[in-house]
Design a protein around this motif. Structure first.
Motif, mmCIF file in Angstrom:
data_model
loop_
_atom_site.group_PDB
_atom_site.id
_atom_site.type_symbol
_atom_site.label_atom_id
_atom_site.label_comp_id
_atom_site.label_asym_id
_atom_site.label_seq_id
_atom_site.Cartn_x
_atom_site.Cartn_y
_atom_site.Cartn_z
ATOM 1 N N VAL A 260 26.241 -56.909 -35.753
ATOM 2 C CA VAL A 260 26.874 -56.611 -34.467
ATOM 3 C C VAL A 260 28.303 -56.139 -34.677
ATOM 4 O O VAL A 260 28.743 -55.144 -34.076
ATOM 5 C CB VAL A 260 26.841 -57.847 -33.547
ATOM 6 C CG1 VAL A 260 27.749 -57.651 -32.325
ATOM 7 C CG2 VAL A 260 25.413 -58.129 -33.088
ATOM 8 N N LEU B 262 21.775 -50.793 -32.785
ATOM 9 C CA LEU B 262 22.909 -51.423 -32.127
ATOM 10 C C LEU B 262 24.030 -50.416 -31.878
ATOM 11 O O LEU B 262 24.648 -50.406 -30.809
ATOM 12 C CB LEU B 262 23.440 -52.586 -32.981
ATOM 13 C CG LEU B 262 22.597 -53.862 -32.983
ATOM 14 C CD1 LEU B 262 23.106 -54.818 -34.050
ATOM 15 C CD2 LEU B 262 22.617 -54.533 -31.611
ATOM 16 N N LEU C 169 17.715 -58.619 -34.251
ATOM 17 C CA LEU C 169 18.815 -58.458 -35.204
ATOM 18 C C LEU C 169 18.392 -58.638 -36.653
ATOM 19 O O LEU C 169 19.143 -58.285 -37.562
ATOM 20 C CB LEU C 169 19.944 -59.438 -34.876
ATOM 21 C CG LEU C 169 20.636 -59.255 -33.522
ATOM 22 C CD1 LEU C 169 21.859 -60.161 -33.429
ATOM 23 C CD2 LEU C 169 21.028 -57.811 -33.287
ATOM 24 N N HIS D 70 28.803 -60.849 -27.912
ATOM 25 C CA HIS D 70 27.754 -61.257 -28.842
ATOM 26 C C HIS D 70 27.355 -62.700 -28.580
ATOM 27 O O HIS D 70 28.110 -63.633 -28.856
ATOM 28 C CB HIS D 70 28.242 -61.100 -30.281
ATOM 29 C CG HIS D 70 27.245 -61.520 -31.306
ATOM 30 N ND1 HIS D 70 25.901 -61.172 -31.234
ATOM 31 C CD2 HIS D 70 27.370 -62.263 -32.446
ATOM 32 C CE1 HIS D 70 25.257 -61.683 -32.268
ATOM 33 N NE2 HIS D 70 26.116 -62.349 -33.010
ATOM 34 N N THR E 84 24.638 -58.880 -26.278
ATOM 35 C CA THR E 84 23.504 -59.297 -27.096
ATOM 36 C C THR E 84 23.072 -60.695 -26.645
ATOM 37 O O THR E 84 23.892 -61.512 -26.243
ATOM 38 C CB THR E 84 23.855 -59.330 -28.596
ATOM 39 O OG1 THR E 84 24.730 -60.435 -28.865
ATOM 40 C CG2 THR E 84 24.517 -58.029 -29.033
#
Length: 355
Positions: free
Chosen positions: A97, A60, A51, A72, A6
């Motif tokens: 996440v 995700l 997000l 992340h 991410t």
């Protein structure tokens, strides 16, 4: 290995994509605004996911399916006047996440934490290892959110003991190609990059000391942790501690002693007036955080930074002077016209669509 990242289009993200692809890994990149098809990062498989969106959770999970590890990196730095939004990105995004990692059955999570997680420096200013208290710097939104994210990971680790969780805690991170992005975050829109070619004065409190690390070296640390499936926290800082005289020399400026209390008032008032985008919490963070001891990463991961702190500073400042950039939306070339237009509209870094 298949590794999902991410924030793969940002400062550390681009370095990590380069490192992973260069070592034969398959990369799944997640970014709010992915790079174009002609980008040098197009070899990664990209997903456009914000997000803060309501459907981010399910998307995700889909992006993480089949991954051997998830890294992340997403973190919000601006707009500093909208703390609620930053919390949704930083803490809320981390929560999404982590939940997606668990739902997709990914065995390894690497979370990019920060030196900002740590409590204020010890009185003797000795470098601290990963056991130092993690209560952050109270006045810094960035620090408070980093602490909250790590507390979330503590809960997840207790609930899912089979999940390997790695936490990287780097010092200040720089590289030449992030220069335009860093300028948008730290320098007022009306100041052109060329102004950095000669900074006459550096008006700061002389107690400032900083550590830097290159984005490529952080990427190497993350890659080593993934390949070794190494759990736990790892400080990442390059060799050398920079003092005010070092900063002044690189900026070609003359240091003028200004007490921290005075600096705080100036920064706070100018931030409240929207004249610049750095709030006083960042100043408190710079003067309050401890120096990092990176022994654990060097011994357990075999991590060896290839650039010193001074070399990272020089490269980053030179990049700022030349408005260096990369081929991703977040690291795009800084345009004075664009910066002024966004400052006029009340969004000095980027116009973010709010959910």
């Amino acid at each position: 290995m298949r590794i999902a990242v991410t924030g793969a289009s940002g400062n550390v993200g681009t370095a990590l994509v380069r490192a992973l692809l260069g070592h034969g890994h398959e990369v799944v990149g997640i970014a709010r605004r992915p790079p174009g098809e002609d980008s040098p990062y197009a070899a990664a498989r990209w997903h456009a996911i914000d997000l803060t969106d309501a459907d981010a959770d399910a998307r995700l999970v889909s992006a993480f399916e089949g991954a051997d590890a998830v890294v992340h990196l997403v973190w919000g730095f601006q707009p500093t006047h909208d703390i609620d939004y930053l919390e949704r990105v930083d803490v809320g995004g981390t929560s999404k996440v982590v939940a997606a990692v668990v739902a997709a059955g990914v065995p390894h999570l690497v979370h990019q934490s920060s030196l900002g997680t740590y409590s204020p420096a010890p009185a003797d200013d000795r470098p601290v290892d990963e056991s130092w208290a993690r209560n952050g710097i109270a006045t810094s939104t960035y620090s408070r959110h980093k602490v909250s994210a790590e507390q979330l990971l503590d809960q997840v680790a207790a609930e899912h003991p089979a999940l390997v969780i790695t936490r990287t805690r780097p010092s200040l991170i720089g590289q030449r190609t992030s220069a335009s992005g860093l300028l948008r975050y730290t320098v007022p829109a009306f100041v052109p990059a060329i102004a950095l070619k000669r900074v006459p004065l550096l008006p700061v409190d002389g107690r400032l000391r900083l550590q830097f690390v290159h984005a490529d070296d952080v990427a190497t640390g993350i890659r080593l942790a993934i390949e070794q499936r190494a759990a736990g926290p790892f400080n990442l800082a390059a060799d050398g501690v920079l003092r005010v005289e070092d900063l002044a020399a690189v900026l070609r400026a003359r240091h003028v002693q200004v007490p921290l209390s005075t600096l705080r008032r100036v920064v706070d008032l100018s931030w409240r007036a929207h004249l610049q985008q750095v709030d006083v919490g960042w100043l408190d963070l710079a003067y309050g955080v401890p120096l990092l001891d990176s022994t654990r990463a060097r011994v357990e991961l075999g991590w060896s930074p290839q650039r010193t702190a001074h070399e990272v500073l020089v490269e980053t400042v030179e990049g700022m002077r030349e408005a260096a950039h990369d081929d991703t939306p977040i690291l795009r070339r800084r345009s004075l016209r664009d910066s002024l237009a966004r400052a006029w509209s009340g969004s000095p870094v980027a116009h973010r669509r709010q959910p």
